[in-house]
Design a protein around this motif. Structure first.
Motif, PDB file in Angstrom:
ATOM      1  N   LEU A 181      -4.129   1.786   7.004  1.00  0.00           N
ATOM      2  CA  LEU A 181      -2.792   1.749   6.409  1.00  0.00           C
ATOM      3  C   LEU A 181      -2.375   3.073   5.789  1.00  0.00           C
ATOM      4  CD1 LEU A 181      -2.810  -1.738   4.632  1.00  0.00           C
ATOM      5  CD2 LEU A 181      -1.700  -1.128   6.782  1.00  0.00           C
ATOM      6  N   THR A 182      -3.340   3.831   5.276  1.00  0.00           N
ATOM      7  CA  THR A 182      -2.997   5.023   4.495  1.00  0.00           C
ATOM      8  C   THR A 182      -3.631   6.307   5.009  1.00  0.00           C
ATOM      9  OG1 THR A 182      -4.867   4.895   2.924  1.00  0.00           O
ATOM     10  CG2 THR A 182      -2.928   3.523   2.457  1.00  0.00           C
ATOM     11  N   LEU A 216      -7.846   0.117   4.368  1.00  0.00           N
ATOM     12  CA  LEU A 216      -7.225   1.224   3.646  1.00  0.00           C
ATOM     13  C   LEU A 216      -7.012   2.426   4.563  1.00  0.00           C
ATOM     14  CD1 LEU A 216      -9.262   0.956   0.347  1.00  0.00           C
ATOM     15  CD2 LEU A 216      -6.772   0.854   0.478  1.00  0.00           C
ATOM     16  N   ARG A 217      -8.022   2.724   5.363  1.00  0.00           N
ATOM     17  CA  ARG A 217      -7.918   3.872   6.264  1.00  0.00           C
ATOM     18  C   ARG A 217      -6.810   3.651   7.300  1.00  0.00           C
ATOM     19  NH1 ARG A 217     -12.730   3.815   7.532  1.00  0.00           N
ATOM     20  NH2 ARG A 217     -13.583   5.386   6.125  1.00  0.00           N
ATOM     21  N   LEU A 257       1.350   4.207  -3.144  1.00  0.00           N
ATOM     22  CA  LEU A 257       1.168   5.643  -2.965  1.00  0.00           C
ATOM     23  C   LEU A 257       2.466   6.415  -3.145  1.00  0.00           C
ATOM     24  CD1 LEU A 257      -1.305   5.648   0.057  1.00  0.00           C
ATOM     25  CD2 LEU A 257      -1.829   5.924  -2.372  1.00  0.00           C
ATOM     26  N   SER A 258       3.585   5.861  -2.705  1.00  0.00           N
ATOM     27  CA  SER A 258       4.855   6.574  -2.825  1.00  0.00           C
ATOM     28  C   SER A 258       5.282   6.725  -4.274  1.00  0.00           C
ATOM     29  CB  SER A 258       5.954   5.867  -2.021  1.00  0.00           C
ATOM     30  OG  SER A 258       6.288   4.616  -2.610  1.00  0.00           O
ATOM     31  N   ALA A 309       0.837  -1.204   0.000  1.00  0.00           N
ATOM     32  CA  ALA A 309       0.000   0.000   0.000  1.00  0.00           C
ATOM     33  C   ALA A 309       0.868   1.248   0.000  1.00  0.00           C
ATOM     34  CB  ALA A 309      -0.941  -0.012   1.202  1.00  0.00           C
ATOM     35  N   ARG A 310       1.877   1.254   0.852  1.00  0.00           N
ATOM     36  CA  ARG A 310       2.770   2.414   0.910  1.00  0.00           C
ATOM     37  C   ARG A 310       3.562   2.561  -0.383  1.00  0.00           C
ATOM     38  NH1 ARG A 310       2.877   0.277   6.207  1.00  0.00           N
ATOM     39  NH2 ARG A 310       4.670  -1.083   5.773  1.00  0.00           N
ATOM     40  N   SER A 321      -6.785   6.977   4.563  1.00  0.00           N
ATOM     41  CA  SER A 321      -7.926   7.266   3.699  1.00  0.00           C
ATOM     42  C   SER A 321      -8.516   5.969   3.167  1.00  0.00           C
ATOM     43  CB  SER A 321      -7.496   8.133   2.511  1.00  0.00           C
ATOM     44  OG  SER A 321      -8.509   8.202   1.519  1.00  0.00           O
ATOM     45  N   GLU A 364      -2.616   5.676  -7.332  1.00  0.00           N
ATOM     46  CA  GLU A 364      -3.823   5.849  -6.534  1.00  0.00           C
ATOM     47  C   GLU A 364      -4.290   4.488  -6.036  1.00  0.00           C
ATOM     48  OE1 GLU A 364      -7.432   9.013  -7.200  1.00  0.00           O
ATOM     49  OE2 GLU A 364      -6.856   7.761  -8.880  1.00  0.00           O
ATOM     50  N   LEU A 365      -4.899   4.476  -4.851  1.00  0.00           N
ATOM     51  CA  LEU A 365      -5.294   3.228  -4.215  1.00  0.00           C
ATOM     52  C   LEU A 365      -6.775   3.279  -3.877  1.00  0.00           C
ATOM     53  CD1 LEU A 365      -4.086   0.551  -3.165  1.00  0.00           C
ATOM     54  CD2 LEU A 365      -3.547   1.736  -1.029  1.00  0.00           C
TER      55      LEU A 365
END
Length: 205
Positions: A106-107, A103-104, A68-69, A64-65, A109, A73-74
């Motif tokens: 880990l990120t 998702l929330r 996004l990095s 997930a990271r 959102s 988009e996820l």
């Protein structure tokens, strides 16, 4: 969560007047293949949208990271990737809400996009459940690469490039070696057509 906007709830393509396309990936499978695919996209100047399965994210939180990095988009592709259209309403809702919670966590959102598992579009019943979970968009697609059938990279590339046009939302999958191999040729073909691969939000906003 995003507030309702001018776009319809179900989105299957973007504006046909702009030379952009969205490569969207169903997210699960071997994380090393996923990281390799993301790196190939980035090397080609492309950004993508990954609709991730919740259990996969729980097992591979670093992915997930990494998504996004890389400027990608996820979004939400349900918790277990069951055939959501066949589930009782409360179980189907839990599939959406539980993935949103992952998702929330880990990120920070739940992501802008929800895509139903094992279904191309949102039925009215699924749309109601997705709205209840806080999503203002269900993400479909207008071009299916059929890469999940593992037809080989040349066939995947041909299917995408034969069908793509401005505004296309392309369905692809992480975790398939043929898809990874096909990515550079797909990006070359898009470049030859003057089409830029962007995230879904970039495609429609």
């Amino acid at each position: 969560m995003e507030r309702p906007d001018r776009h319809p709830f179900l989105i299957v393509s973007g504006p046909r007047s702009e030379p952009r396309v969205a490569l969207t990936f169903h997210g699960q499978g071997d994380p090393s293949l996923s990281v390799r695919l993301l790196s190939l996209l980035e090397a080609g100047g492309a950004r993508a949208t990954v609709l991730a399965v919740g259990t996969w994210l729980e097992e591979q939180p670093q992915v997930a990271r990494r998504i996004l990095s890389g400027g990608h988009e996820l979004g939400n592709h349900t918790m277990h990737h069951d055939d959501i259209s066949t589930l009782p309403a409360e179980q189907a809702f839990a599939e959406i809400a539980d993935c949103a919670a992952v998702l929330r966590r880990l990120t920070g959102s739940p992501g802008r996009w929800f895509r139903p598992s094992q279904a191309r579009d949102c039925t009215p019943a699924l749309a109601a459940l997705a709205r209840r979970a806080g999503y203002v968009h269900c993400l479909g697609y207008d071009l299916d690469s059929l890469d999940f059938t593992d037809p080989g990279p040349a066939t995947i590339t041909r299917t995408v490039l034969d069908g793509v046009r401005s505004g296309s939302v392309v369905s692809l999958h992480l975790g398939h070696p043929g898809t990874v191999t096909a990515v550079p040729a797909i990006l070359d073909g898009l470049r030859a057509r003057a089409l830029q691969p962007v995230t879904m939000s970039e495609l429609i906003d």
